[in-house]
Write an enzyme that holds these catalytic residues in place. Sequence first.
Site, PDB file in Angstrom:
ATOM      1  N   ASN A  12       0.877  -1.164   0.000  1.00 23.42           N
ATOM      2  CA  ASN A  12       0.000   0.000   0.000  1.00 23.42           C
ATOM      3  C   ASN A  12       0.919   1.220   0.000  1.00 23.42           C
ATOM      4  OD1 ASN A  12      -1.848   1.988   0.497  1.00 23.42           O
ATOM      5  ND2 ASN A  12      -2.783   1.000   2.278  1.00 23.42           N
ATOM      6  N   ARG A  90      -2.638  -2.026  -3.497  1.00 21.90           N
ATOM      7  CA  ARG A  90      -3.810  -1.168  -3.354  1.00 21.90           C
ATOM      8  C   ARG A  90      -3.686  -0.043  -4.365  1.00 21.90           C
ATOM      9  NH1 ARG A  90      -5.681   2.326   1.856  1.00 21.90           N
ATOM     10  NH2 ARG A  90      -7.642   2.980   0.968  1.00 21.90           N
ATOM     11  N   HIS A 178     -12.499   3.919  -0.773  1.00 22.70           N
ATOM     12  CA  HIS A 178     -12.475   3.064   0.425  1.00 22.70           C
ATOM     13  C   HIS A 178     -13.190   1.722   0.182  1.00 22.70           C
ATOM     14  CE1 HIS A 178     -11.945   6.900   3.000  1.00 22.70           C
ATOM     15  NE2 HIS A 178     -10.795   6.257   2.954  1.00 22.70           N
ATOM     16  N   ARG A 238      -8.221  17.047   4.030  1.00 23.39           N
ATOM     17  CA  ARG A 238      -9.049  17.304   2.839  1.00 23.39           C
ATOM     18  C   ARG A 238     -10.366  17.962   3.234  1.00 23.39           C
ATOM     19  NH1 ARG A 238      -8.758  11.370   0.498  1.00 23.39           N
ATOM     20  NH2 ARG A 238      -7.247  10.940   2.133  1.00 23.39           N
ATOM     21  N   ASP A 280      -4.749  15.262  13.172  1.00 20.21           N
ATOM     22  CA  ASP A 280      -4.851  13.992  13.898  1.00 20.21           C
ATOM     23  C   ASP A 280      -5.924  14.076  14.992  1.00 20.21           C
ATOM     24  OD1 ASP A 280      -2.787  11.444  14.495  1.00 20.21           O
ATOM     25  OD2 ASP A 280      -4.019  12.096  16.186  1.00 20.21           O
ATOM     26  N   ASN A 329     -11.665   3.518  17.173  1.00 24.20           N
ATOM     27  CA  ASN A 329     -11.056   3.846  18.470  1.00 24.20           C
ATOM     28  C   ASN A 329     -11.660   5.012  19.233  1.00 24.20           C
ATOM     29  OD1 ASN A 329      -8.737   1.955  18.372  1.00 24.20           O
ATOM     30  ND2 ASN A 329      -8.256   3.123  16.522  1.00 24.20           N
ATOM     31  N   GLU A 376      -7.922  -3.828   5.071  1.00 28.26           N
ATOM     32  CA  GLU A 376      -7.851  -3.754   3.608  1.00 28.26           C
ATOM     33  C   GLU A 376      -6.777  -4.691   3.060  1.00 28.26           C
ATOM     34  OE1 GLU A 376      -7.490   0.146   4.738  1.00 28.26           O
ATOM     35  OE2 GLU A 376      -8.954   0.973   3.345  1.00 28.26           O
TER      36      GLU A 376
HETATM   37  P1  ADP Z   1      -5.497   6.253   7.288  1.00 31.74           P
HETATM   38  O1  ADP Z   1      -6.695   6.833   6.592  1.00 31.74           O
HETATM   39  O2  ADP Z   1      -4.231   7.011   7.050  1.00 31.74           O
HETATM   40  O3  ADP Z   1      -5.365   4.743   7.159  1.00 31.74           O
HETATM   41  P2  ADP Z   1      -6.249   5.617  10.004  1.00 31.74           P
HETATM   42  O4  ADP Z   1      -7.422   4.772   9.630  1.00 31.74           O
HETATM   43  O5  ADP Z   1      -5.069   4.938  10.618  1.00 31.74           O
HETATM   44  O6  ADP Z   1      -5.783   6.545   8.832  1.00 31.74           O
HETATM   45  O7  ADP Z   1      -6.810   6.714  11.041  1.00 31.74           O
HETATM   46  C1  ADP Z   1      -5.980   7.709  11.555  1.00 31.74           C
HETATM   47  C2  ADP Z   1      -6.831   8.572  12.473  1.00 31.74           C
HETATM   48  O8  ADP Z   1      -7.342   7.772  13.557  1.00 31.74           O
HETATM   49  C3  ADP Z   1      -6.039   9.719  13.116  1.00 31.74           C
HETATM   50  O9  ADP Z   1      -6.787  10.910  13.095  1.00 31.74           O
HETATM   51  C4  ADP Z   1      -5.886   9.233  14.545  1.00 31.74           C
HETATM   52  O10 ADP Z   1      -5.766  10.287  15.475  1.00 31.74           O
HETATM   53  C5  ADP Z   1      -7.208   8.504  14.740  1.00 31.74           C
HETATM   54  N1  ADP Z   1      -7.153   7.639  15.921  1.00 31.74           N
HETATM   55  C6  ADP Z   1      -6.420   6.530  16.119  1.00 31.74           C
HETATM   56  N2  ADP Z   1      -6.605   6.062  17.383  1.00 31.74           N
HETATM   57  C7  ADP Z   1      -7.472   6.910  17.991  1.00 31.74           C
HETATM   58  C8  ADP Z   1      -8.049   7.001  19.301  1.00 31.74           C
HETATM   59  N3  ADP Z   1      -7.774   6.107  20.244  1.00 31.74           N
HETATM   60  N4  ADP Z   1      -8.897   8.015  19.556  1.00 31.74           N
HETATM   61  C9  ADP Z   1      -9.186   8.943  18.616  1.00 31.74           C
HETATM   62  N5  ADP Z   1      -8.674   8.922  17.364  1.00 31.74           N
HETATM   63  C10 ADP Z   1      -7.828   7.915  17.059  1.00 31.74           C
END
Ligand code: ADP
Length: 390
Positions: A12, A90, A178, A238, A280, A329, A376
């Site tokens: 990926n 991917r 997605h 975005r 984030d 999460n 994925e």
């Molecule tokens: P990508 O689209 O790059 O694959 P991810 O699916 O890994 O991204 O998601 C990243 C996001 O998930 C970030 O904004 C990160 O802060 C959030 N995130 C991960 N763990 C937690 C948590 N415990 N609480 C809140 N947000 C979380």
Amino acid sequence: MSAAGRTILVLNSGSSSIKFKIFRADEPFLSGLIEGIGTSPRMIAEALSGDGRVERKLADDADHGTALDAAFSYLFGRYPDIRVDGVGHRVVHGGTAYSEPVLIDDGVLGELERLCPLAPLHQPHNLAGIRAAEFALPDVPQVACFDTAFHRKHPWVNDTFALPRSYFEEGVRRYGFHGLSYEFIVKKLCEVAPDIADKRIVVAHLGNGASLCAIEAGKSVGSTMGFSALDGLPMGTRCGQLDPGVVLYLMQARKMTAGEISDLLYKQSGLKGLSGVSSDMRELESSPDPHAAEAIDYFVFRIRREIGAMAAVLAGLDGLVFTGGIGENSVRIRELVCRDMGWLGVELDNQANGENRMRISAQGSRVKVLAVPTDEERMIAGHTAKLLTA
Ligand code: ADP
């Protein structure tokens, strides 16, 4: 050899990172990440058998090709018996031509190159990963798995814009992304929630990229993402849905170039632009800055609005599934999204949500609400193995 017995490498490739994972006989064996390409690249890999974790700094000027070479030299040095049967990639955009995974040859690669302007943040890096893997493993079949494929059978009204018809024919249409994540969730629901798996579901994939998908009887019937991965929900950087008049204003009144607008909409907007703090979610949730709280408010507002729209497309709702880093999460985001949604039949069990359980709806909730980790890479490994066996 059966699909199940194969060793599949899944790649990926993003702008500054490459995630890689090896599956042996359908089970993940090793997982790795090369990050910081273009700045200060390093590789982290971990065998899931408990062999320990490896962290290596790579040359500062390492590009996708040399970074992948470093990953392979670690891999084949550490596990000399590994024979990769196929590489699954991917690929964000399959355009109108690809509604299934495909074996890559020069013709396919040329088609995929033509789609780069439709996904400038992702597609060129996906293709760099393919080229690097072809160079390093020239005799191994390479398979492209598309984020758009799951949505290719949308009803026409969900795929079109109200532009003159020639634009639709040319490929200016709503694709949706997605798809590999949504496909995995549909498969997973058959195991963990068979009572709703073939009913009316909205899946909220909330990560750095974010979208919703309306799914009926296991098929995508609507997506918040459209022509590009910019549309729909606001994301890490975005903008999400935007009045096209804003783009005209930026061009005409602000005299911004296409490159400047692209940078603004893809990289400076969303949670990052609204908060001025971070893209984030974890940082936003712990920030005392009121703009961070407002960015979260906007994110939640748009998700709730689009869930209502997707429920209307489905003419009802039986399941709501959260996935992606935030969806899997963030207790707070799930709670805010589901608050006062009794009108739609959504009742959250706050304790189950707080404990991050898979089923988080209350016992009497008409709509089943779940938080399900997506995978994925597993989907790509499965598609690749199947195509090699066909
Ligand atoms: P990508 O689209 O790059 O694959 P991810 O699916 O890994 O991204 O998601 C990243 C996001 O998930 C970030 O904004 C990160 O802060 C959030 N995130 C991960 N763990 C937690 C948590 N415990 N609480 C809140 N947000 C979380």
